[in-house]
Design a protein around this motif. Sequence first.
Motif, PDB file in Angstrom:
ATOM      1  N   SER A 166       1.090  -1.028  -0.310  1.00 37.79           N
ATOM      2  CA  SER A 166       0.005   0.286   0.221  1.00 37.79           C
ATOM      3  C   SER A 166       0.921   1.329   0.215  1.00 37.79           C
ATOM      4  N   VAL A 167       1.759   1.060   0.956  1.00 37.75           N
ATOM      5  CA  VAL A 167       2.751   2.221   1.021  1.00 37.75           C
ATOM      6  C   VAL A 167       3.385   2.490  -0.745  1.00 37.75           C
ATOM      7  N   LYS A 168       4.107   1.617  -0.543  1.00 38.05           N
ATOM      8  CA  LYS A 168       4.895   1.763  -2.158  1.00 38.05           C
ATOM      9  C   LYS A 168       3.887   2.377  -3.229  1.00 38.05           C
ATOM     10  N   ALA A 169       2.595   1.459  -2.771  1.00 36.49           N
ATOM     11  CA  ALA A 169       1.357   2.761  -4.355  1.00 36.49           C
ATOM     12  C   ALA A 169       1.100   3.902  -3.550  1.00 36.49           C
ATOM     13  N   GLY A 170       1.918   4.778  -2.820  1.00 41.09           N
ATOM     14  CA  GLY A 170       1.708   5.644  -2.806  1.00 41.09           C
ATOM     15  C   GLY A 170       0.428   6.615  -2.084  1.00 41.09           C
ATOM     16  N   LYS A 171      -0.284   4.583  -0.310  1.00 41.64           N
ATOM     17  CA  LYS A 171      -1.018   5.154   0.375  1.00 41.64           C
ATOM     18  C   LYS A 171      -0.581   5.562   1.549  1.00 41.64           C
ATOM     19  N   TRP A 172      -1.200   5.723   2.279  1.00 43.56           N
ATOM     20  CA  TRP A 172      -1.621   5.587   3.983  1.00 43.56           C
ATOM     21  C   TRP A 172      -2.636   5.779   4.558  1.00 43.56           C
ATOM     22  N   GLU A 173      -2.434   4.226   4.533  1.00 39.47           N
ATOM     23  CA  GLU A 173      -3.872   3.944   4.945  1.00 39.47           C
ATOM     24  C   GLU A 173      -3.466   3.072   6.952  1.00 39.47           C
ATOM     25  N   ARG A 174      -4.134   3.974   7.837  1.00 38.81           N
ATOM     26  CA  ARG A 174      -3.289   3.380   9.241  1.00 38.81           C
ATOM     27  C   ARG A 174      -4.196   2.484   9.632  1.00 38.81           C
ATOM     28  N   SER A 175      -5.283   3.740   9.262  1.00 38.74           N
ATOM     29  CA  SER A 175      -6.336   2.690   9.811  1.00 38.74           C
ATOM     30  C   SER A 175      -7.169   0.900   9.428  1.00 38.74           C
ATOM     31  N   LYS A 176      -6.490   0.809   7.602  1.00 38.29           N
ATOM     32  CA  LYS A 176      -6.827  -0.589   7.045  1.00 38.29           C
ATOM     33  C   LYS A 176      -6.278  -1.249   7.811  1.00 38.29           C
ATOM     34  N   TYR A 177      -5.190  -1.024   8.439  1.00 40.39           N
ATOM     35  CA  TYR A 177      -3.933  -1.944   8.468  1.00 40.39           C
ATOM     36  C   TYR A 177      -3.424  -2.312   9.902  1.00 40.39           C
ATOM     37  N   VAL A 178      -4.579  -2.409  10.754  1.00 44.08           N
ATOM     38  CA  VAL A 178      -4.817  -2.409  12.580  1.00 44.08           C
ATOM     39  C   VAL A 178      -4.042  -3.859  12.245  1.00 44.08           C
ATOM     40  N   GLY A 179      -2.956  -4.707  13.060  1.00 38.28           N
ATOM     41  CA  GLY A 179      -3.003  -5.597  13.880  1.00 38.28           C
ATOM     42  C   GLY A 179      -3.945  -6.661  14.751  1.00 38.28           C
ATOM     43  N   VAL A 180      -3.133  -7.630  14.617  1.00 35.23           N
ATOM     44  CA  VAL A 180      -3.545  -8.205  16.612  1.00 35.23           C
ATOM     45  C   VAL A 180      -1.805  -8.333  17.113  1.00 35.23           C
ATOM     46  N   SER A 181      -2.274  -8.950  18.106  1.00 34.89           N
ATOM     47  CA  SER A 181      -0.883  -9.065  18.639  1.00 34.89           C
ATOM     48  C   SER A 181      -0.913 -10.387  19.345  1.00 34.89           C
ATOM     49  N   LEU A 182       0.365 -10.771  19.792  1.00 34.44           N
ATOM     50  CA  LEU A 182       0.653 -12.235  19.623  1.00 34.44           C
ATOM     51  C   LEU A 182       0.829 -12.780  21.256  1.00 34.44           C
ATOM     52  N   VAL A 183       0.664 -11.832  21.850  1.00 33.52           N
ATOM     53  CA  VAL A 183       0.786 -11.948  23.566  1.00 33.52           C
ATOM     54  C   VAL A 183      -0.035 -12.501  24.332  1.00 33.52           C
ATOM     55  N   GLY A 184      -0.098 -13.719  24.799  1.00 31.74           N
ATOM     56  CA  GLY A 184      -1.660 -14.124  25.115  1.00 31.74           C
ATOM     57  C   GLY A 184      -1.736 -15.033  24.544  1.00 31.74           C
ATOM     58  N   LYS A 185      -1.504 -14.946  22.987  1.00 33.77           N
ATOM     59  CA  LYS A 185      -3.543 -15.384  22.605  1.00 33.77           C
ATOM     60  C   LYS A 185      -2.393 -17.028  22.193  1.00 33.77           C
ATOM     61  N   THR A 186      -3.201 -18.070  22.307  1.00 35.09           N
ATOM     62  CA  THR A 186      -3.210 -19.692  21.976  1.00 35.09           C
ATOM     63  C   THR A 186      -2.728 -20.070  20.733  1.00 35.09           C
ATOM     64  N   LEU A 187      -1.195 -20.538  20.070  1.00 32.26           N
ATOM     65  CA  LEU A 187      -0.453 -20.837  19.007  1.00 32.26           C
ATOM     66  C   LEU A 187      -0.725 -22.596  19.023  1.00 32.26           C
ATOM     67  N   ALA A 188      -1.245 -22.938  17.882  1.00 32.64           N
ATOM     68  CA  ALA A 188      -1.312 -24.233  17.985  1.00 32.64           C
ATOM     69  C   ALA A 188      -0.282 -24.634  16.848  1.00 32.64           C
ATOM     70  N   VAL A 189       0.583 -25.609  17.283  1.00 30.73           N
ATOM     71  CA  VAL A 189       1.304 -26.075  16.261  1.00 30.73           C
ATOM     72  C   VAL A 189       1.150 -27.540  16.085  1.00 30.73           C
ATOM     73  N   MET A 190       1.116 -27.714  14.649  1.00 27.40           N
ATOM     74  CA  MET A 190       0.384 -28.867  14.194  1.00 27.40           C
ATOM     75  C   MET A 190       1.864 -29.568  13.476  1.00 27.40           C
ATOM     76  N   GLY A 191       1.739 -30.537  14.292  1.00 25.85           N
ATOM     77  CA  GLY A 191       3.518 -31.409  13.900  1.00 25.85           C
ATOM     78  C   GLY A 191       4.918 -31.103  14.781  1.00 25.85           C
ATOM     79  N   PHE A 192       4.344 -31.807  15.604  1.00 28.13           N
ATOM     80  CA  PHE A 192       5.811 -31.305  16.839  1.00 28.13           C
ATOM     81  C   PHE A 192       7.019 -31.788  16.690  1.00 28.13           C
TER      82      PHE A 192
END
Length: 587
Positions: A166-192
Amino acid sequence: MSAISSWNLTISPDTTLSFSWRPSLPSRPRKRKTLVVLAAGLGAKPTVLVAEKLGDPGIQLLKTFANVDCSYNLSPEELCTKISLCDALIVRSGTKVTRDVFESSMGRLKVVGRAGVGIDNVDLSAATEHGCLVVNAPTANTIAAAEHGIALLTAMARNVAQADASVKAGKWERSKYVGVSLVGKTLAVMGFGKVGSEVARRAKGLGMDVIAHDPYAPADRARAIGVELVTFEEALRTADFISMHMPLTPATSKMFNDEAFSRVKKGVRIVNVARGGVIDEEALLRALDAGIVAQAALDVFTEEPPLQENKLVRHENVIATPHLGASTTEAQEGVALEIAEAVVGALKGELAATAVNAPMVPAEVLLELSPYVALTEKLGRLAVQLVAGGSGVKFVKVAYASARGPDDLDTRLLRAMVTKGLIEPISSVFVNLVNADFIAKQRGLRITEERIVLDGSPEKALEFIQVRIANVESKFASAMCDSGEITVEGRVKDGKPHLTKVGSLGVDVSLEGSIILCRQVDQPGIIGKVGSILGEENVNVNFMSVSRIAAGKQAVMTIGVDEEPSRDALKKTGEISAVEEFVFLKL
Ligand SMILES: NC(=O)c1ccc[n+]([C@@H]2O[C@H](COP(=O)([O-])OP(=O)(O)OC[C@H]3O[C@@H](n4cnc5c(N)ncnc54)[C@H](O)[C@@H]3O)[C@@H](O)[C@H]2O)c1
Ligand SMILES: O=C(O)[C@H](O)COP(=O)(O)O
């Protein structure tokens, strides 16, 4: 990596049986016999075809031992044409090593080296059927793959790829690209496994709660890094992020399908650096469109490269990389060296520690079993040659006499060598550790293994080995034991294989060269007569033993010879009046 090394079979002066004679002929240079399990044609330099880009350290190592042909981007037809001139083939994930490739090699291809982990692009059944060893490089890219998994996980959570575009396309879309945090989230590893556990370790460092699903992983290994092993169901139900790290097998193919997506937590995010095929890509697309899966980060695809119009790749909630998991400078150097070592080792006749379609025999076990390897092959060779023409060999028993517990003795290598000994003298098939069980099955040969439990010190791996063939007639009647089976028994003496029993009779002959078994009336002068017939032909007798069945009645003479006597000499031996039956057996 471990080696079945070459060894010299020398004559042992052992004299433990009823009568044992070591002729005092001048010693001749002995041929050095090498047990080559997979070795390419001896003498000529082998040729290795490298069909995909391999790191330079690996190429240099290969060149020290082989002619190296680096031909990239071959079509399937070109690969099939070239392969008949090659002893080894090295590929990455981009080359399909199909049954056609093995068939086109016409028996020359001895090793396929997969410069990486996944061997789903190699037809393992076809390789095994053709006696071709498949080795991989399972460790050198583990960290690279794990790091790429974490890179995708974090990039996906924070929309790095989309925001960058988006930035390379000349845009500045800060609200569009709000992410999610990893801390405290559950990750399932399939194949240990290797990659999965490294991903888990790193995710813990990011503050995630990590669970793993792997039906084969030991719980204590998971516990050691603070990961709980859970069922597939629980992983689906509880994970905020799911990361794939299992191999592509029939069992894992499309493991993530509509059904699985119907059971995940809504808004789950998925990372796949394993194999495209573990996810049903159409089902994933439906789950993304339905918002069941919020995002996916994919390094691997069912078809690589994916088609340009692939809707999954183009999906706005998907980030994609072109199978880059193993692509770091460090990993590629490591993989190249790891695979070059494995391929060179296999071409030299060593057993690779990373064999995929052959039993992996640890170095120390191999060292200990080496003399028994030669013994079992020779016993197989002898036993099958004792079968009278017309009686098909079907039931073979191999008995291992040892003071060791059953779990303390790995007999797969020995069984394979008996099979080699049984089959090679009567066919044109090349048997090795890779294809032994397959070929035995294909020929309807039932090889059963038994243990004869001995008292005593378990220090010595084996006391003696017996090979018995049931339901057949023998061309040397004295080779039948009381149970009606052809029986040969041997043991290792001073590191050398010896034949110690034929039928019910104790004999003692070092197993080198070939053997003449002769039953005669027990009377003076027979040894001399046979000795002079062989001597006239310049046939060197290397070992001889005589066992009496009954004093003055019958005896069996076992003669080890270095050269093959002529038909005439064998005929003359048979015509000695006291000789009742005799047989010449090639080792
Ligand atoms: N993207 C890349 O460039 C890249 C790089 C390296 C490895 N890989 C892939 O990553 C995967 C893992 O590699 P690895 O080196 O960790 O292999 P590994 O053999 O060490 O681990 C695989 C694990 O999957 C487990 N497993 C098998 N069947 C399973 C099932 N039905 N459900 C859950 N788990 C199952 C096994 O028990 C094992 O622990 C492979 O598919 C490999 O090809 C990809
Ligand atoms: O299985 C692997 O080792 C990875 O998928 C790497 O594959 P590559 O050698 O084609 O990069």
